[in-house]
Design a protein around this motif. Structure first.
Motif, PDB file in Angstrom:
ATOM      1  N   ALA A 136      18.163  25.589   3.884  1.00  0.00           N
ATOM      2  CA  ALA A 136      18.193  25.513   5.347  1.00  0.00           C
ATOM      3  C   ALA A 136      18.813  26.758   5.941  1.00  0.00           C
ATOM      4  O   ALA A 136      18.344  27.303   6.944  1.00  0.00           O
ATOM      5  CB  ALA A 136      18.969  24.272   5.782  1.00  0.00           C
ATOM      6  N   GLU A 137      19.910  27.241   5.297  1.00  0.00           N
ATOM      7  CA  GLU A 137      20.569  28.439   5.801  1.00  0.00           C
ATOM      8  C   GLU A 137      19.665  29.648   5.676  1.00  0.00           C
ATOM      9  O   GLU A 137      19.598  30.493   6.562  1.00  0.00           O
ATOM     10  CB  GLU A 137      21.876  28.666   5.041  1.00  0.00           C
ATOM     11  N   SER A 138      18.943  29.758   4.559  1.00  0.00           N
ATOM     12  CA  SER A 138      18.101  30.932   4.343  1.00  0.00           C
ATOM     13  C   SER A 138      16.896  30.946   5.275  1.00  0.00           C
ATOM     14  O   SER A 138      16.362  31.994   5.594  1.00  0.00           O
ATOM     15  CB  SER A 138      17.625  30.977   2.887  1.00  0.00           C
ATOM     16  N   SER A 139      16.460  29.746   5.758  1.00  0.00           N
ATOM     17  CA  SER A 139      15.298  29.678   6.625  1.00  0.00           C
ATOM     18  C   SER A 139      15.674  29.770   8.107  1.00  0.00           C
ATOM     19  O   SER A 139      14.799  29.827   8.954  1.00  0.00           O
ATOM     20  CB  SER A 139      14.527  28.386   6.372  1.00  0.00           C
ATOM     21  N   ALA A 140      16.968  29.726   8.411  1.00  0.00           N
ATOM     22  CA  ALA A 140      17.393  29.800   9.803  1.00  0.00           C
ATOM     23  C   ALA A 140      17.038  31.167  10.380  1.00  0.00           C
ATOM     24  O   ALA A 140      17.155  32.184   9.698  1.00  0.00           O
ATOM     25  CB  ALA A 140      18.900  29.572   9.891  1.00  0.00           C
ATOM     26  N   PRO A 141      16.559  31.203  11.632  1.00  0.00           N
ATOM     27  CA  PRO A 141      16.191  32.487  12.234  1.00  0.00           C
ATOM     28  C   PRO A 141      17.421  33.366  12.418  1.00  0.00           C
ATOM     29  O   PRO A 141      18.531  32.861  12.609  1.00  0.00           O
ATOM     30  CB  PRO A 141      15.594  32.079  13.585  1.00  0.00           C
ATOM     31  N   PRO A 142      17.260  34.688  12.371  1.00  0.00           N
ATOM     32  CA  PRO A 142      18.407  35.578  12.575  1.00  0.00           C
ATOM     33  C   PRO A 142      18.934  35.463  13.995  1.00  0.00           C
ATOM     34  O   PRO A 142      18.182  35.148  14.924  1.00  0.00           O
ATOM     35  CB  PRO A 142      17.825  36.970  12.310  1.00  0.00           C
ATOM     36  N   ARG A 143      20.214  35.691  14.164  1.00  0.00           N
ATOM     37  CA  ARG A 143      20.809  35.635  15.497  1.00  0.00           C
ATOM     38  C   ARG A 143      20.379  36.858  16.290  1.00  0.00           C
ATOM     39  O   ARG A 143      20.451  37.988  15.822  1.00  0.00           O
ATOM     40  CB  ARG A 143      22.332  35.586  15.399  1.00  0.00           C
ATOM     41  N   CYS A 144      19.927  36.646  17.521  1.00  0.00           N
ATOM     42  CA  CYS A 144      19.526  37.747  18.393  1.00  0.00           C
ATOM     43  C   CYS A 144      20.753  38.606  18.713  1.00  0.00           C
ATOM     44  O   CYS A 144      21.761  38.086  19.197  1.00  0.00           O
ATOM     45  CB  CYS A 144      18.911  37.200  19.676  1.00  0.00           C
ATOM     46  N   PRO A 145      20.715  39.916  18.464  1.00  0.00           N
ATOM     47  CA  PRO A 145      21.875  40.768  18.722  1.00  0.00           C
ATOM     48  C   PRO A 145      22.081  41.103  20.193  1.00  0.00           C
ATOM     49  O   PRO A 145      23.060  41.757  20.545  1.00  0.00           O
ATOM     50  CB  PRO A 145      21.550  42.034  17.920  1.00  0.00           C
ATOM     51  N   ASN A 146      21.165  40.676  21.049  1.00  0.00           N
ATOM     52  CA  ASN A 146      21.277  40.908  22.492  1.00  0.00           C
ATOM     53  C   ASN A 146      21.629  39.593  23.163  1.00  0.00           C
ATOM     54  O   ASN A 146      20.851  38.636  23.113  1.00  0.00           O
ATOM     55  CB  ASN A 146      19.953  41.464  23.032  1.00  0.00           C
ATOM     56  N   ASP A 147      22.784  39.512  23.812  1.00  0.00           N
ATOM     57  CA  ASP A 147      23.228  38.257  24.419  1.00  0.00           C
ATOM     58  C   ASP A 147      22.256  37.736  25.466  1.00  0.00           C
ATOM     59  O   ASP A 147      22.247  36.548  25.776  1.00  0.00           O
ATOM     60  CB  ASP A 147      24.618  38.436  25.056  1.00  0.00           C
ATOM     61  N   GLU A 148      21.439  38.630  26.044  1.00  0.00           N
ATOM     62  CA  GLU A 148      20.475  38.215  27.056  1.00  0.00           C
ATOM     63  C   GLU A 148      19.053  38.184  26.519  1.00  0.00           C
ATOM     64  O   GLU A 148      18.101  38.084  27.280  1.00  0.00           O
ATOM     65  CB  GLU A 148      20.553  39.167  28.258  1.00  0.00           C
ATOM     66  N   GLY A 149      18.911  38.257  25.189  1.00  0.00           N
ATOM     67  CA  GLY A 149      17.595  38.426  24.599  1.00  0.00           C
ATOM     68  C   GLY A 149      16.899  37.170  24.139  1.00  0.00           C
ATOM     69  O   GLY A 149      15.857  37.250  23.477  1.00  0.00           O
ATOM     70  N   GLY A 150      17.450  36.001  24.446  1.00  0.00           N
ATOM     71  CA  GLY A 150      16.796  34.761  24.034  1.00  0.00           C
ATOM     72  C   GLY A 150      16.777  34.602  22.529  1.00  0.00           C
ATOM     73  O   GLY A 150      17.824  34.646  21.878  1.00  0.00           O
ATOM     74  N   VAL A 151      15.580  34.447  21.961  1.00  0.00           N
ATOM     75  CA  VAL A 151      15.452  34.228  20.516  1.00  0.00           C
ATOM     76  C   VAL A 151      14.881  35.474  19.839  1.00  0.00           C
ATOM     77  O   VAL A 151      14.074  35.385  18.923  1.00  0.00           O
ATOM     78  CB  VAL A 151      14.583  32.992  20.203  1.00  0.00           C
ATOM     79  N   CYS A 152      15.309  36.644  20.300  1.00  0.00           N
ATOM     80  CA  CYS A 152      14.840  37.897  19.691  1.00  0.00           C
ATOM     81  C   CYS A 152      15.231  37.958  18.225  1.00  0.00           C
ATOM     82  O   CYS A 152      16.123  37.242  17.763  1.00  0.00           O
ATOM     83  CB  CYS A 152      15.389  39.091  20.455  1.00  0.00           C
ATOM     84  N   LEU A 153      14.565  38.841  17.476  1.00  0.00           N
ATOM     85  CA  LEU A 153      14.740  38.919  16.024  1.00  0.00           C
ATOM     86  C   LEU A 153      15.688  40.019  15.577  1.00  0.00           C
ATOM     87  O   LEU A 153      16.117  40.046  14.432  1.00  0.00           O
ATOM     88  CB  LEU A 153      13.380  39.138  15.350  1.00  0.00           C
ATOM     89  N   GLY A 154      15.996  40.974  16.454  1.00  0.00           N
ATOM     90  CA  GLY A 154      16.771  42.120  16.008  1.00  0.00           C
ATOM     91  C   GLY A 154      15.872  43.070  15.236  1.00  0.00           C
ATOM     92  O   GLY A 154      14.717  43.289  15.584  1.00  0.00           O
ATOM     93  N   GLN A 155      16.393  43.629  14.139  1.00  0.00           N
ATOM     94  CA  GLN A 155      15.598  44.595  13.372  1.00  0.00           C
ATOM     95  C   GLN A 155      14.410  43.913  12.703  1.00  0.00           C
ATOM     96  O   GLN A 155      14.537  42.805  12.160  1.00  0.00           O
ATOM     97  CB  GLN A 155      16.451  45.293  12.316  1.00  0.00           C
ATOM     98  N   ILE A 156      13.246  44.568  12.763  1.00  0.00           N
ATOM     99  CA  ILE A 156      12.034  43.996  12.187  1.00  0.00           C
ATOM    100  C   ILE A 156      11.440  44.961  11.169  1.00  0.00           C
ATOM    101  O   ILE A 156      11.740  46.155  11.168  1.00  0.00           O
ATOM    102  CB  ILE A 156      10.998  43.655  13.282  1.00  0.00           C
ATOM    103  N   ASP A 157      10.592  44.423  10.290  1.00  0.00           N
ATOM    104  CA  ASP A 157      10.025  45.200   9.190  1.00  0.00           C
ATOM    105  C   ASP A 157       8.700  45.847   9.591  1.00  0.00           C
ATOM    106  O   ASP A 157       7.991  45.367  10.475  1.00  0.00           O
ATOM    107  CB  ASP A 157       9.802  44.296   7.971  1.00  0.00           C
ATOM    108  N   ALA A 158       8.373  46.917   8.897  1.00  0.00           N
ATOM    109  CA  ALA A 158       7.117  47.614   9.147  1.00  0.00           C
ATOM    110  C   ALA A 158       5.934  46.811   8.612  1.00  0.00           C
ATOM    111  O   ALA A 158       6.059  46.065   7.625  1.00  0.00           O
ATOM    112  CB  ALA A 158       7.146  48.990   8.476  1.00  0.00           C
TER     113      ALA A 158
END
Length: 269
Positions: A51-73
């Motif tokens: 469950a922990e490994s499948s949890a989405p990453p925390r958005c690093p922008n407090d106003e960014g909703g459910v953003c992903l932060g750094q993404i892969d190519a």
């Protein structure tokens, strides 16, 4: 936050406040006994880890909703709450997704950052569900309001930008992006023109081609000196959806990279 380029050509409504949130646990020193829990089984441990490994990453922008932060190519991503649903990918590492809200989506390319987006010193790609032209109604604080009129047509909005005496606006070119159709224009401030001005926190801003978001989008944007804005205006659900590519002259990257990502956007329902 540095505001010398234009504290917010990109986010005029308010300065972004970055704060650290400290979460502290509380423990009780009382003597009330509690029943001891049996040790977790291996299966429950595995379930918790999964469950922990499948949890989405925390958005690093407090106003960014459910953003992903750094993404892969070269990886397909789909927004969680932005409407209409958006699928996207980036060509290299180092890109960040900093907004995924009902009306705002934001990507920042390598060697640029979120603070620079707000200060007008970083390139970015933004997608906004609904936008209309805007005007300054209160110079102190840069308060904007929509320009009266019917703004359901990308062609009509592009024509509005073309009429601004403070802008150099390219001829609108028909475009189709991700299943939506509209036009694209390139915008720069016109040398020697008199630009609308306002102040935020004592900083005097020179702004051209103002536009604002309408529900569910929240933004107040403009073209500032030293920026090329490529604005893709698309018909979507009776409104004008905007794909905004901002290329700051002094920032790393450029329009070619931003445009390559924009071309591969795909819109759903």
């Amino acid at each position: 936050m540095d505001t010398t380029r234009a504290l917010l050509a990109v986010r005029l409504a308010a300065a972004v406040l970055i704060s650290a949130i400290f979460a502290g646990g509380c423990s009780s020193s009382g003597s009330i006994p509690t029943a001891a829990k049996p040790p977790a089984s291996e299966s429950s441990k595995s379930s918790s880890a999964a469950a922990e490994s499948s949890a989405p990453p925390r958005c690093p922008n407090d106003e960014g909703g459910v953003c992903l932060g750094q993404i892969d190519a070269d990886t397909g991503y789909t927004t969680k709450v932005f409407t209409p649903q958006l699928t996207y990918r980036v060509p290299t590492g180092g890109w960040f997704n900093y907004e995924d809200t009902p009306g705002n989506f934001l990507l920042v390319p390598p060697r640029n950052d979120l603070a620079g987006v707000n200060a007008g010193t970083s390139d970015f790609l933004g997608v906004y569900t609904a936008v209309v032209p805007a005007r300054i109604v209160q110079p102190d604080g840069c308060v904007l309001e929509p320009v009266p009129g019917s703004w359901k047509s990308p062609v009509a909005m592009a024509a509005w930008f073309r009429k601004r005496s403070d802008l150099n606006a390219s001829k609108p070119v028909p475009v189709a992006i991700g299943g939506l159709r509209g036009v694209v224009v390139d915008l720069r401030t016109k040398r020697g023109a008199t630009w609308p001005t306002c102040t935020v926190n004592g900083q005097r801003l020179q702004l051209a081609g103002l536009f604002t978001g309408v529900s569910p989008s929240s933004l107040d944007h403009a073209v500032i000196p030293g920026m090329t804005m490529r604005l893709i205006l698309l018909s979507s659900a009776g409104k004008v959806l905007a794909v905004e590519l901002d290329d700051i002259d002094d920032a790393p990257g450029g329009l070619a990279s931003l445009t390559s990502v924009a071309r591969n956007l795909r819109f759903g329902s």
